[in-house]
Enzyme design. Sequence first.
Site, PDB file in Angstrom:
ATOM      1  N   ASP A   1      39.329  21.954  32.190  1.00 12.57           N
ATOM      2  CA  ASP A   1      40.236  21.691  33.173  1.00 12.57           C
ATOM      3  C   ASP A   1      40.110  20.217  33.508  1.00 12.57           C
ATOM      4  OD1 ASP A   1      41.171  24.026  32.336  1.00 12.57           O
ATOM      5  OD2 ASP A   1      40.628  25.185  34.145  1.00 12.57           O
TER       6      ASP A   1
ATOM      7  N   LYS B   1      41.784  16.526  29.482  1.00 12.51           N
ATOM      8  CA  LYS B   1      41.349  16.193  28.262  1.00 12.51           C
ATOM      9  C   LYS B   1      42.672  16.034  27.423  1.00 12.51           C
ATOM     10  CE  LYS B   1      38.415  19.738  27.922  1.00 12.51           C
ATOM     11  NZ  LYS B   1      38.404  20.463  29.290  1.00 12.51           N
TER      12      LYS B   1
ATOM     13  N   GLY C   1      43.392  24.924  27.207  1.00 15.30           N
ATOM     14  CA  GLY C   1      44.523  24.661  27.639  1.00 15.30           C
ATOM     15  C   GLY C   1      44.966  23.086  27.896  1.00 15.30           C
ATOM     16  N   HIS C   2      44.979  22.409  27.035  1.00 16.45           N
ATOM     17  CA  HIS C   2      45.351  21.083  27.369  1.00 16.45           C
ATOM     18  C   HIS C   2      46.640  20.583  27.472  1.00 16.45           C
ATOM     19  CE1 HIS C   2      41.227  20.340  24.988  1.00 16.45           C
ATOM     20  NE2 HIS C   2      41.026  21.185  25.895  1.00 16.45           N
TER      21      HIS C   2
ATOM     22  N   ARG D   1      26.791  36.622  11.388  1.00 14.35           N
ATOM     23  CA  ARG D   1      26.851  36.609   9.754  1.00 14.35           C
ATOM     24  C   ARG D   1      27.732  37.834   9.537  1.00 14.35           C
ATOM     25  NH1 ARG D   1      20.793  36.041   8.987  1.00 14.35           N
ATOM     26  NH2 ARG D   1      20.783  37.615  10.588  1.00 14.35           N
TER      27      ARG D   1
ATOM     28  N   GLN E   1      36.880  22.861  27.007  1.00 13.86           N
ATOM     29  CA  GLN E   1      36.019  23.537  27.983  1.00 13.86           C
ATOM     30  C   GLN E   1      35.091  22.162  28.600  1.00 13.86           C
ATOM     31  OE1 GLN E   1      35.909  25.616  24.886  1.00 13.86           O
ATOM     32  NE2 GLN E   1      37.807  26.326  25.860  1.00 13.86           N
TER      33      GLN E   1
HETATM   34  P1  IMO Z   1      39.786  23.788  28.846  1.00 12.08           P
HETATM   35  O1  IMO Z   1      39.588  23.184  27.527  1.00 12.08           O
HETATM   36  C1  IMO Z   1      38.572  26.197  32.035  1.00 12.08           C
HETATM   37  C2  IMO Z   1      35.977  29.787  31.217  1.00 12.08           C
HETATM   38  C3  IMO Z   1      36.959  31.214  31.406  1.00 12.08           C
HETATM   39  C4  IMO Z   1      35.517  31.826  31.538  1.00 12.08           C
HETATM   40  C5  IMO Z   1      34.411  31.364  30.813  1.00 12.08           C
HETATM   41  C6  IMO Z   1      34.554  32.104  29.350  1.00 12.08           C
HETATM   42  O2  IMO Z   1      41.352  24.165  28.781  1.00 12.08           O
HETATM   43  O3  IMO Z   1      39.030  22.751  29.600  1.00 12.08           O
HETATM   44  P2  IMO Z   1      36.008  32.371  27.102  1.00 12.08           P
HETATM   45  O4  IMO Z   1      37.452  32.853  27.254  1.00 12.08           O
HETATM   46  O5  IMO Z   1      35.496  31.110  26.568  1.00 12.08           O
HETATM   47  O6  IMO Z   1      35.190  33.526  26.979  1.00 12.08           O
HETATM   48  O7  IMO Z   1      35.762  32.228  29.075  1.00 12.08           O
HETATM   49  O8  IMO Z   1      34.944  29.945  30.062  1.00 12.08           O
HETATM   50  N1  IMO Z   1      36.850  28.934  30.328  1.00 12.08           N
HETATM   51  C7  IMO Z   1      37.739  27.577  30.923  1.00 12.08           C
HETATM   52  N2  IMO Z   1      37.776  27.503  31.878  1.00 12.08           N
HETATM   53  N3  IMO Z   1      39.055  25.601  30.983  1.00 12.08           N
HETATM   54  C8  IMO Z   1      39.046  25.960  29.641  1.00 12.08           C
HETATM   55  O9  IMO Z   1      39.170  25.038  28.707  1.00 12.08           O
HETATM   56  C9  IMO Z   1      38.152  27.146  29.481  1.00 12.08           C
HETATM   57  N4  IMO Z   1      37.914  27.739  28.477  1.00 12.08           N
HETATM   58  C10 IMO Z   1      37.030  28.815  28.959  1.00 12.08           C
HETATM   59  O10 IMO Z   1      37.668  30.983  32.750  1.00 12.08           O
HETATM   60  O11 IMO Z   1      35.007  31.653  33.021  1.00 12.08           O
HETATM   61 MG    MG Z   2      41.837  25.109  30.818  1.00 10.85          MG
END
Ligand code: IMO
Ligand code: MG
Length: 420
Positions: free
Chosen positions: A13, A16, A40-41, A144, A222
Amino acid sequence: MKLDVVLGLQWGDEGKGKIVDVLAGNYPVVARFQGGPNAGHSLHFDGKSFVLRSVPSGIFRDGAMNIVGNGVVLDPITFKGECENIAGKTGIPVTEKIVIAKKAHLILPTHRLLDAANEAAAGKGKIGSTLKGIGPTYTDKVSRNGLRVGEILAPDFRERFEKLKAKHVKTLSLLGYECDPCAEEAEFFEAVEYLKKFRLVDCEYFTNELLDKCDILAEGAQGSMLDIDYGSYPFVTSSSTACAGACIGLGVSPHRIGHVWGIFKAYCTRVGSGPFPTELFDETGEKIRAIGHEFGAVTGRPRRCGWLDLVALKYAVMISGVTDLIMMKSDCLDTFETIKVCTSYKVDGVETSYVPADTFANVEPVYTEFKGWNCDLTGCRSESDFPQAFSDYIRFMENYLGVPVKIISVGPDRDATVMR
Ligand code: IMO
Ligand code: MG
């Protein structure tokens, strides 16, 4: 030609989407290389707003080709919804502007159920997953058992699907998770048909051949502190979010990497569980959340907020070899009298500037304080518009991190961006 990479350096977050959209004006190709609809971009331009999940953030730029790479896990249902929304609102010919790697793995409806079942079974130890099926899909990839996008063209795709589903149903029953494993099946197969409208490519050949002709921008999802190896394990996602992940996720040699753009917010946030040394539990944290609208773009969950953590940031810069920094949401700190930055940790009473091997257990942040600039940054469009206190703050960060801050965002819109 080079593969330039944009990466989140914190817990996701960081902004990006906005930056890839801004930079995509200079790149004919944008590629996602890992992650899936847990991302969530957010993008804002011309009075419009979009949240992208699996579609690369170059989609709104004329002429830009967008690649969903090998390292991505793709949920056909979410992807179809996302593409139809974009096409409906903008008229963009998504099926021409997006290609999908045949080796990307498919998220099945039962992967999502497994995600929920695992979290329910974990009780207090839960990850706080986005429940999009990310972990179970990468688990099947590594063990796999997974299904890949290219397999949708196989005549026996349905049988392959049933075989994997049967495994999932067994696990769900072992976990005692009550659900209907067939609930979204019709929608899934409809979405699989929709996927067939796209060019499915051998991503490694496709990307390398394009790289002989033009630069490509790789868009990370992420952030570094959610990396499966280097993040705050086990409270992480299931993919490699650092720069090296771009090579694996697209099939490109490390020699071809050019700029590594590292994005960070002027403060820190985290959604889900896990350690967060600079987290604020007071009204300052609430103020940051309110001003920064820190609620999940995918899940709507309130994000945990805290001061900027330079120790963690320097670690992320090192792991990815960041060449250029991008600072987001500086304007959200406009009204703070004092701004704190964590410049070392105390671990068991001993001061250190290293992230401990057991990532953040017993870490106490040590802060350096700055006097706030106390004026509105949102109108700044060049460096000369910055107040002195803000310029000093940036210089401090550059010295600490050893990397220049090249782009500063002062608002969500495409135009609210200062290049240095
Ligand atoms: P963007 O690309 C913020 C966090 C989740 C959780 C952990 C694992 O928007 O930056 P998952 O669903 O991957 O198994 O969750 O990672 N998480 C994110 N936090 N932005 C994201 O994506 C995230 N994708 C996963 O909240 O703590
Ligand atoms: Mg996010």
